[in-house]
Design a protein around this motif. Structure first.
Motif, mmCIF file in Angstrom:
data_model
loop_
_atom_site.group_PDB
_atom_site.id
_atom_site.type_symbol
_atom_site.label_atom_id
_atom_site.label_comp_id
_atom_site.label_asym_id
_atom_site.label_seq_id
_atom_site.Cartn_x
_atom_site.Cartn_y
_atom_site.Cartn_z
ATOM 1 N N TYR A 1 0.816 -1.215 -0.061
ATOM 2 C CA TYR A 1 0.049 0.147 0.049
ATOM 3 C C TYR A 1 0.844 1.220 0.020
ATOM 4 C CZ TYR A 1 -3.956 -3.265 1.270
ATOM 5 O OH TYR A 1 -4.751 -3.928 1.262
ATOM 6 N N PRO A 2 0.446 2.324 -0.558
ATOM 7 C CA PRO A 2 1.100 3.570 -0.622
ATOM 8 C C PRO A 2 1.241 3.980 0.817
ATOM 9 C CG PRO A 2 0.069 3.665 -2.498
ATOM 10 C CD PRO A 2 -0.384 2.248 -1.622
ATOM 11 N N ASP A 3 1.956 4.946 1.051
ATOM 12 C CA ASP A 3 2.243 5.562 2.492
ATOM 13 C C ASP A 3 0.689 6.204 2.810
ATOM 14 O OD1 ASP A 3 4.466 4.439 2.790
ATOM 15 O OD2 ASP A 3 5.619 6.433 2.026
ATOM 16 N N TYR A 4 0.069 6.926 1.906
ATOM 17 C CA TYR A 4 -1.027 7.671 2.133
ATOM 18 C C TYR A 4 -2.151 6.720 2.515
ATOM 19 C CZ TYR A 4 -2.366 6.817 -2.514
ATOM 20 O OH TYR A 4 -2.843 6.395 -3.944
ATOM 21 N N TYR A 5 -2.235 5.542 2.564
ATOM 22 C CA TYR A 5 -3.391 4.486 2.893
ATOM 23 C C TYR A 5 -3.398 4.376 4.185
ATOM 24 C CZ TYR A 5 -4.627 2.723 -1.641
ATOM 25 O OH TYR A 5 -5.414 2.555 -3.004
ATOM 26 N N ASP A 6 -2.425 4.557 5.034
ATOM 27 C CA ASP A 6 -2.398 4.587 6.282
ATOM 28 C C ASP A 6 -3.564 5.551 7.136
ATOM 29 O OD1 ASP A 6 -0.232 2.581 6.279
ATOM 30 O OD2 ASP A 6 1.101 4.163 6.904
ATOM 31 N N GLN A 7 -3.471 6.605 6.375
ATOM 32 C CA GLN A 7 -4.690 7.548 6.962
ATOM 33 C C GLN A 7 -5.896 6.991 6.875
ATOM 34 O OE1 GLN A 7 -4.268 11.359 5.188
ATOM 35 N NE2 GLN A 7 -4.065 10.677 3.401
ATOM 36 N N TYR A 8 -6.232 6.149 5.819
ATOM 37 C CA TYR A 8 -7.641 5.654 5.148
ATOM 38 C C TYR A 8 -7.923 4.158 6.047
ATOM 39 C CZ TYR A 8 -7.166 9.230 1.741
ATOM 40 O OH TYR A 8 -7.113 10.357 1.144
ATOM 41 N N MET B 1 -10.617 8.146 0.011
ATOM 42 C CA MET B 1 -9.794 7.287 -0.327
ATOM 43 C C MET B 1 -10.053 6.977 -1.908
ATOM 44 S SD MET B 1 -8.509 3.516 0.687
ATOM 45 C CE MET B 1 -9.817 2.428 -0.186
ATOM 46 N N LYS C 1 -8.881 10.061 -3.781
ATOM 47 C CA LYS C 1 -7.313 10.064 -3.938
ATOM 48 C C LYS C 1 -6.978 9.076 -5.164
ATOM 49 C CE LYS C 1 -3.089 10.776 -2.717
ATOM 50 N NZ LYS C 1 -2.402 11.975 -2.937
ATOM 51 N N ASP D 1 -4.744 10.172 -8.321
ATOM 52 C CA ASP D 1 -3.511 9.547 -8.456
ATOM 53 C C ASP D 1 -3.325 8.590 -9.822
ATOM 54 O OD1 ASP D 1 -2.437 10.774 -6.386
ATOM 55 O OD2 ASP D 1 -2.330 9.019 -5.214
#
Length: 185
Positions: free
Chosen positions: A9-16, A86, A89, A93
């Motif tokens: 998972y890309p790093d920004y997935y952690d917030q989702y 998400m 995003k 992207d």
């Protein structure tokens, strides 16, 4: 391309990622490992006598794995399926548009089928365990009854031997095998 390979998972997935998504990921791994263990344990247990305690263990294990497998379906109610942020995003992207919710597909249907089959295996394992316990109890009861019968027949044999010995020691008693001799004067 997003669809052609597995990747992290890309790093920004952690917030989702919410608790349901994380729980679903964890139980996916737990169910797969525990399921493989239980299936091999079941193969091994089938080589044993039904009187062995393996079936007392394996039935509840399969029921527990049923729960684990069912908890993987929490993914359907996580932010991965219901997360508008998400999805926006990903659209920004990658230019891919998703529906705002998930639906059951082949993987989820297979998950449901495995949950049902794990439950059936657990119930069958518990039934085998219960049947073997009642079989052991019946055999023990039969063994106790035959021991009582043997004890009763041993007592009868002892009584017969005692009567025979008494008859041999007391000559002239009616019913004994010793003839009565009477002398006349």
């Amino acid at each position: 391309d997003l669809w052609e390979a597995c990747s992290s998972y890309p790093d920004y997935y952690d917030q989702y990622m919410d608790a349901r998504w994380t729980t679903s990921k964890a139980f996916t791994i737990i169910a797969a490992i525990a399921g493989a263990f239980a299936v091999f344990f079941g193969f091994w247990a089938s080589c044993l006598s039904p009187r062995e305690n393996a079936w007392k263990i394996i039935g509840p294990i399969f029921v527990l794995i049923c729960l684990f497998q069912g908890l993987t379906l929490l993914f359907l109610s996580s932010n991965a399926c219901n997360g508008e942020l998400m999805n926006k995003k990903i659209e920004e992207d990658y230019g891919i548009t998703f529906d705002d919710s998930c639906s059951l597909s082949t993987g989820a249907n297979m998950c449901i089928a495995s949950t049902v089959l794990y439950f059936a295996a657990g119930v069958a394992g518990c039934c085998v365990s219960a049947a073997s316990s009642s079989l052991e109890a019946d055999e023990k009861a039969e063994g106790d009854e035959s021991a009582v019968e043997r004890a009763g027949s041993e007592n009868a044999i002892e009584k017969d031997l005692e009567e025979k010995q008494e008859n041999e020691e007391a000559p002239g008693v009616a019913g004994s095998d010793t003839p009565i001799s009477v002398e006349k004067d």
